[in-house]
Design an enzyme around this catalytic site. Structure first.
Site, PDB file in Angstrom:
ATOM      1  N   LYS A 196       0.838  -1.214   0.000  1.00 61.43           N
ATOM      2  CA  LYS A 196       0.000   0.000   0.000  1.00 61.43           C
ATOM      3  C   LYS A 196       0.867   1.255   0.000  1.00 61.43           C
ATOM      4  O   LYS A 196       0.523   2.256  -0.631  1.00 61.43           O
ATOM      5  CB  LYS A 196      -0.932   0.016   1.228  1.00 61.43           C
ATOM      6  CG  LYS A 196      -2.045  -0.987   1.144  1.00 61.43           C
ATOM      7  CD  LYS A 196      -3.102  -0.567   0.129  1.00 61.43           C
ATOM      8  CE  LYS A 196      -4.157  -1.644  -0.002  1.00 61.43           C
ATOM      9  NZ  LYS A 196      -4.947  -1.595  -1.212  1.00 61.43           N
ATOM     10  N   LYS A 215      -2.241 -11.733  -8.754  1.00 64.61           N
ATOM     11  CA  LYS A 215      -3.542 -12.299  -8.413  1.00 64.61           C
ATOM     12  C   LYS A 215      -4.692 -11.480  -8.983  1.00 64.61           C
ATOM     13  O   LYS A 215      -4.534 -10.301  -9.308  1.00 64.61           O
ATOM     14  CB  LYS A 215      -3.674 -12.392  -6.891  1.00 64.61           C
ATOM     15  CG  LYS A 215      -3.679 -11.048  -6.208  1.00 64.61           C
ATOM     16  CD  LYS A 215      -4.178 -11.145  -4.777  1.00 64.61           C
ATOM     17  CE  LYS A 215      -4.316  -9.754  -4.209  1.00 64.61           C
ATOM     18  NZ  LYS A 215      -5.088  -9.638  -3.002  1.00 64.61           N
ATOM     19  N   LYS A 249      -9.517  -6.372  -7.276  1.00 62.49           N
ATOM     20  CA  LYS A 249     -10.355  -5.252  -7.713  1.00 62.49           C
ATOM     21  C   LYS A 249      -9.525  -4.079  -8.201  1.00 62.49           C
ATOM     22  O   LYS A 249      -9.921  -3.325  -9.055  1.00 62.49           O
ATOM     23  CB  LYS A 249     -11.224  -4.774  -6.542  1.00 62.49           C
ATOM     24  CG  LYS A 249     -12.331  -5.721  -6.214  1.00 62.49           C
ATOM     25  CD  LYS A 249     -12.884  -5.450  -4.824  1.00 62.49           C
ATOM     26  CE  LYS A 249     -12.850  -6.727  -4.022  1.00 62.49           C
ATOM     27  NZ  LYS A 249     -13.421  -6.666  -2.693  1.00 62.49           N
TER      28      LYS A 249
END
Ligand code: TYM
Length: 332
Positions: free
Chosen positions: A113, A196, A199
């Site tokens: 992040k 992976k 979203k």
């Protein structure tokens, strides 16, 4: 004998995709009969990315609809909204008192992040694993159905639980384990040939449970491939392996075997493989998408389910937080 306790949740940051389904939701559904299950919508967790009030509410509602459409049964499981359970936040505070900066900064999802959103490295992101531990420990869950990407968070949960038990010389918390019926935790790949399915990994990378057949077709037909194998039985490059992984989750084993055999004999045509994948994917998603549409309009039932879940979750959480407060030394 009382049933083993299970708890897990999904963040409401958009529609559910195949990774959410095969990493988590499929296990939620299978666990409902055998276990005492608590499944929630992690709306507090989604605040780290600052959604608008409309998006926060609508996304959470949408996850509930999608849980139900996939087969979660509010009569069997406790289904609730994370923000309906303030006890979780109290436990989060207590756990944060014994969570250390160094260990929180080393968490892979935090480091990711920091790279992805350098202008919004907030304390909620840093303490994401303590909130997650609070979610799980508030019900004293033993098993946590999650995908592979959550493994490290579960390790942290055990660290915090063990630390609390040691510090207060008690056995309040169990040591929860990540769980998947198939054994190893699952990682569903995206369609762009890299990591992976997710979203936030870019348009076209994820297949959503709400996608219409023509959208699924477009996304799959566009998925990255190579020029084809040149040697018999050669190892598949990652983007091809990914297509086979998707085939494995929605197609019959003999279909997978058929294409695997063609690949090994250098006779595969990726167009045929993709067409088969589109067909099987639609067979899987069609009924779910149709149930989503049907449930979506039933406002009264949705409200009733949320109220029921809130009450049941509250009972369990209250018991734990009373015990925790007493152990810590609050005697009011
Ligand atoms: P979230 O919302 O990112 O994902 C929800 C669940 O879906 C799984 N998942 C995947 N599994 C396999 N392959 C993929 N490509 C894939 N993408 C997502 C995740 O592993 C997860 O199980 N931190 C959690 C939400 C949460 C939680 C909790 C989970 C909050 N508190 C307590 C368990 C227990 C999260 O961000 O999941």
């Amino acid at each position: 004998m009382s049933k083993e306790i299970v708890c897990s949740g999904i963040r409401p940051t958009g529609n559910l995709h195949l990774g959410n389904y095969f990493g988590a939701l499929r296990n939620f559904i299978k666990m409902q009969d055998e276990y005492n299950c608590y499944f929630f919508i992690a709306d507090y967790h989604s605040l780290t990315t600052h959604p608008t009030p409309e998006n926060l509410y609508n996304n959470a509602r949408q996850i509930l609809v999608q849980y139900l459409a996939c087969g979660l049964d509010p009569e069997k499981s406790t289904i609730y909204l994370q923000s309906d359970l303030p006890e979780t936040i109290e436990l989060y505070l207590f756990l944060n008192m014994n969570a250390y900066l160094g260990e929180l900064e080393r968490v892979t999802s935090f480091k990711d992040k920091v790279r992805q959103q350098p202008n919004n490295v907030n304390a909620g992101l840093l303490t994401y694993p303590t909130l997650m531990a609070a979610d799980i420990l508030i019900h004293k869950a033993a098993k946590v159905p999650v995908g592979k990407d959550q493994e490290q968070h579960l390790e942290m949960t055990r660290t915090f639980a063990g630390r609390f038990n040691n510090m207060y010389k008690c056995e309040v918390f169990p040591m929860p384990q990540a769980f998947n019926f198939g054994g190893d935790l699952v990682k569903i790949p995206g369609l762009d040939g890299s990591g992976k399915m997710g979203k936030s990994e870019g348009e076209g990378n994820a297949l959503f449970l709400t996608d219409e057949p023509n959208v699924i077709k477009k996304k799959i037909m566009r998925a990255k491939t190579d020029n084809g194998p040149e040697q018999m039985n050669q190892q598949k490059p990652v983007e091809i392996e990914n297509l086979f992984t998707l085939l494995k989750v929605v197609s019959k084993p003999d279909t997978v075997e058929y294409f695997d055999d063609l690949y090994n004999r250098c006779q595969i045509r990726y167009g045929d493989l993709k067409k088969q994948l589109v067909e099987d994917m639609n067979l899987f998603i069609d009924p779910i998408r149709e149930r989503i549409k049907a449930i979506d309009s039933d406002e009264k039932s949705l409200q009733r389910i949320m109220d029921m879940g809130k009450e049941k979750a509250h009972e369990s959480a209250r018991r734990t937080i009373d015990e925790v407060r007493h152990v810590i030394g609050f005697r009011n």
